[in-house]
Design a protein around this motif. Structure first.
Motif, PDB file in Angstrom:
ATOM      1  N   MET A   1      -6.693  -9.171 -17.871  1.00  0.00           N
ATOM      2  CA  MET A   1      -6.962  -7.677 -17.601  1.00  0.00           C
ATOM      3  C   MET A   1      -6.305  -7.630 -16.105  1.00  0.00           C
ATOM      4  N   ARG A   2      -5.443  -6.565 -16.065  1.00  0.00           N
ATOM      5  CA  ARG A   2      -4.685  -6.325 -14.544  1.00  0.00           C
ATOM      6  C   ARG A   2      -5.080  -5.032 -13.984  1.00  0.00           C
ATOM      7  N   ASN A   3      -5.477  -5.307 -12.527  1.00  0.00           N
ATOM      8  CA  ASN A   3      -5.585  -3.899 -11.888  1.00  0.00           C
ATOM      9  C   ASN A   3      -4.805  -3.994 -10.854  1.00  0.00           C
ATOM     10  N   TYR A   4      -4.528  -2.812 -10.529  1.00  0.00           N
ATOM     11  CA  TYR A   4      -3.538  -2.366  -9.610  1.00  0.00           C
ATOM     12  C   TYR A   4      -4.182  -1.488  -8.381  1.00  0.00           C
ATOM     13  N   PHE A   5      -3.588  -1.842  -7.155  1.00  0.00           N
ATOM     14  CA  PHE A   5      -4.152  -0.898  -5.910  1.00  0.00           C
ATOM     15  C   PHE A   5      -2.893  -0.469  -5.332  1.00  0.00           C
ATOM     16  N   THR A   6      -2.922   0.762  -4.923  1.00  0.00           N
ATOM     17  CA  THR A   6      -1.651   1.306  -3.913  1.00  0.00           C
ATOM     18  C   THR A   6      -1.861   1.944  -2.832  1.00  0.00           C
ATOM     19  N   SER A   7      -1.379   1.643  -1.551  1.00  0.00           N
ATOM     20  CA  SER A   7      -1.545   2.138  -0.257  1.00  0.00           C
ATOM     21  C   SER A   7      -0.258   2.644   0.287  1.00  0.00           C
ATOM     22  N   GLU A   8      -0.329   3.677   0.904  1.00  0.00           N
ATOM     23  CA  GLU A   8       0.972   4.222   1.510  1.00  0.00           C
ATOM     24  C   GLU A   8       0.903   4.266   3.106  1.00  0.00           C
ATOM     25  N   SER A   9       1.994   4.349   3.725  1.00  0.00           N
ATOM     26  CA  SER A   9       2.207   4.530   5.275  1.00  0.00           C
ATOM     27  C   SER A   9       3.448   5.241   5.549  1.00  0.00           C
ATOM     28  N   VAL A  10       3.355   5.836   6.818  1.00  0.00           N
ATOM     29  CA  VAL A  10       4.407   6.848   7.080  1.00  0.00           C
ATOM     30  C   VAL A  10       5.202   6.217   8.607  1.00  0.00           C
TER      31      VAL A  10
ATOM     32  N   LEU B   1      -7.631  -9.565   8.028  1.00  0.00           N
ATOM     33  CA  LEU B   1      -8.870  -9.206   7.446  1.00  0.00           C
ATOM     34  C   LEU B   1      -8.813  -7.665   7.033  1.00  0.00           C
ATOM     35  N   MET B   2      -7.705  -7.464   6.419  1.00  0.00           N
ATOM     36  CA  MET B   2      -7.452  -6.006   5.980  1.00  0.00           C
ATOM     37  C   MET B   2      -6.873  -6.176   4.590  1.00  0.00           C
ATOM     38  N   PRO B   3      -6.847  -5.025   3.803  1.00  0.00           N
ATOM     39  CA  PRO B   3      -6.505  -4.898   2.376  1.00  0.00           C
ATOM     40  C   PRO B   3      -4.757  -5.227   2.466  1.00  0.00           C
ATOM     41  N   LEU B   4      -4.278  -5.990   1.622  1.00  0.00           N
ATOM     42  CA  LEU B   4      -2.778  -6.391   1.513  1.00  0.00           C
ATOM     43  C   LEU B   4      -2.070  -5.070   1.515  1.00  0.00           C
ATOM     44  N   PRO B   5      -2.310  -4.034   0.379  1.00  0.00           N
ATOM     45  CA  PRO B   5      -1.309  -3.068   0.204  1.00  0.00           C
ATOM     46  C   PRO B   5      -1.015  -2.206   1.419  1.00  0.00           C
ATOM     47  N   ILE B   6      -2.117  -1.868   2.425  1.00  0.00           N
ATOM     48  CA  ILE B   6      -1.957  -1.176   3.563  1.00  0.00           C
ATOM     49  C   ILE B   6      -1.153  -1.752   4.635  1.00  0.00           C
ATOM     50  N   VAL B   7      -1.477  -3.180   4.625  1.00  0.00           N
ATOM     51  CA  VAL B   7      -0.717  -3.875   5.646  1.00  0.00           C
ATOM     52  C   VAL B   7       0.621  -3.978   5.360  1.00  0.00           C
ATOM     53  N   LEU B   8       0.875  -4.211   4.161  1.00  0.00           N
ATOM     54  CA  LEU B   8       2.625  -4.240   3.731  1.00  0.00           C
ATOM     55  C   LEU B   8       3.163  -2.879   3.862  1.00  0.00           C
ATOM     56  N   ALA B   9       2.412  -1.889   3.570  1.00  0.00           N
ATOM     57  CA  ALA B   9       3.001  -0.478   3.830  1.00  0.00           C
ATOM     58  C   ALA B   9       3.387  -0.335   5.207  1.00  0.00           C
ATOM     59  N   HIS B  10       2.170  -0.369   5.957  1.00  0.00           N
ATOM     60  CA  HIS B  10       2.636  -0.320   7.471  1.00  0.00           C
ATOM     61  C   HIS B  10       3.819  -1.294   7.988  1.00  0.00           C
ATOM     62  N   LYS B  11       3.699  -2.417   7.559  1.00  0.00           N
ATOM     63  CA  LYS B  11       4.997  -3.236   8.074  1.00  0.00           C
ATOM     64  C   LYS B  11       6.334  -2.831   7.501  1.00  0.00           C
TER      65      LYS B  11
END
Length: 389
Positions: free
Chosen positions: A1-10, A141-151
């Motif tokens: 079973m696959r689960n996805y999570f998405t985060s954005e930055s600006v 110690l943060m979620p990966l999606p938001i860390v990568l979106a910020h970077k």
């Protein structure tokens, strides 16, 4: 079973982020002269127009319009032809003093009226709930999606300002979708990156450059595969942007500012508020508590909810959720937090040294997971490890 999570930055040139930067720049300018100021500064922008509004009680004397124009210039809006420029926009300032009814609750808490100690002198500036979060997903110690979106968005701003991609303009957005398996992060499913640009660059050239100079420089290769999807300026042209394309408002990117949607949000924005506002200070303390709990090994993932009543120093509730990863029960951890951390506003301000003008640096690319801020320290680990026996 696959689960996805998405985060954005600006980027800092996004209309809402322009407003956050202006609000925090005004706050810093005031705190640099009067650290006990009460500030609630909000901003709105549209085509060649800036409105600065709010409630401020201070002994500081600052030129708000100069702060506004300098902030816009630093972000990169220097071209009048784009419909928004530091030297061309109309700036309107509408600032009043803090309501005496609010000041009454902040200056004299319920506990202080019954005696109390020095930390009971300041009551919460409003009712409300705040959340904090930390997890072992990244070194921050943060979620990966938001860390990568910020970077991604930080890199987008970097290659614009250093001249690598001189045709870029300040407005931009990034988004990362991560796939999770039973053991955590599995791969990156999708990346969305959009940047404002001038009229000279072709869409093909833009997409090629953003892939090479931004995406390929940031995303961990071990999480990329032949099925990773890239959407670079998916609508094609993005010449009209910034406040000329959309209006902006302080506090409208609260999920970008925090954990990218991984953690609930109490609804209170941060930018432009002095630390007597628990919307900001208690949210910072909540992050500090969770980060130290995870760093100490008491849990692999930790979320805390704090709730306050206006004029009352102590929170009315403290709740921990470790999502089954805690080495102790959630109720035990909640009791430990109450024992080890003073969650009254005055104590939070002292513990995290929040009267300094450090807030402009938080206005872009998140308030959490970045070095240099007191709420990111893990200096309580030794005090917490003892509870593991």
């Amino acid at each position: 079973m696959r689960n996805y999570f998405t985060s954005e930055s600006v980027t800092s040139g996004h209309p809402d982020k322009i407003c956050d930067n202006i609000s925090d720049a005004v706050l810093d300018a005031i705190l640099s002269q009067d650290e006990n100021s009460r500030v609630a500064c909000e901003c709105s922008v549209t085509t060649d127009f800036v409105l600065v509004m709010g409630e401020i009680t201070t002994n500081a004397k600052i030129d708000v319009e100069s702060v506004v124009r300098n902030t816009i210039k630093e972000i990169g809006y220097t071209d009048k032809s784009t419909g928004f420029s530091f030297d061309n926009a109309q700036v309107v300032v509408k600032l009043n003093k803090q309501s005496p009814d609010i000041a009454l609750g902040v200056d004299n808490s319920v506990e202080a009226k019954d005696g109390g100690d020095k930390y009971d002198q300041i009551g919460a500036g409003d009712q409300g709930l705040m959340f904090g979060y930390a997890c072992k997903e990244t070194e921050e110690l943060m979620p990966l999606p938001i860390v990568l979106a910020h970077k991604l968005c930080e890199k987008l701003e970097e290659v614009r300002k250093n001249g690598t991609l001189p045709y870029l303009r300040p407005d931009g957005k990034g988004q990362v979708t991560v796939e999770y398996g039973k053991d955590g992060v599995s791969r990156i499913e999708a990346v969305v990156l959009s940047s404002q640009h001038d009229e000279k660059v072709t869409t093909e050239k833009l997409r090629e450059d953003l892939k090479k100079y931004v995406i390929d420089q940031i995303l961990p290769k071990e999480y990329l595969d032949e099925n990773t999807k890239y959407y670079i300026n998916p609508t094609g042209r993005f010449e009209v942007g910034g406040p000329n394309g959309d209006s902006g408002l302080t506090g409208r990117k609260i999920i970008v500012d925090t954990y990218g949607g991984r953690c609930p949000h109490g609804g209170g924005a941060f930018s432009g508020k002095d630390p007597t506002k628990v919307d900001r200070s208690a949210a910072y303390m909540a992050r500090y508590v969770c980060k130290n709990i995870v760093a100490a090994g008491l849990a692999d993932e930790c979320q805390i909810q704090l709730a306050y009543a206006i004029g009352v120093a102590k929170p009315v509730s403290v709740m921990i959720n470790t999502f089954g990863t805690g080495k102790l029960s959630d109720s035990e951890l909640s009791d430990i937090v109450v024992k080890e951390f003073d969650l009254r506003p005055s104590a939070i301000i002292e513990t995290l040294d929040l009267r300094k003008p450090v807030y402009r640096a938080t206005a872009s690319y998140g308030h959490f997971g970045k070095d240099g801020f007191s709420w990111e320290k893990t200096d309580r680990v030794d005090d917490l490890i003892k509870y593991l026996g």
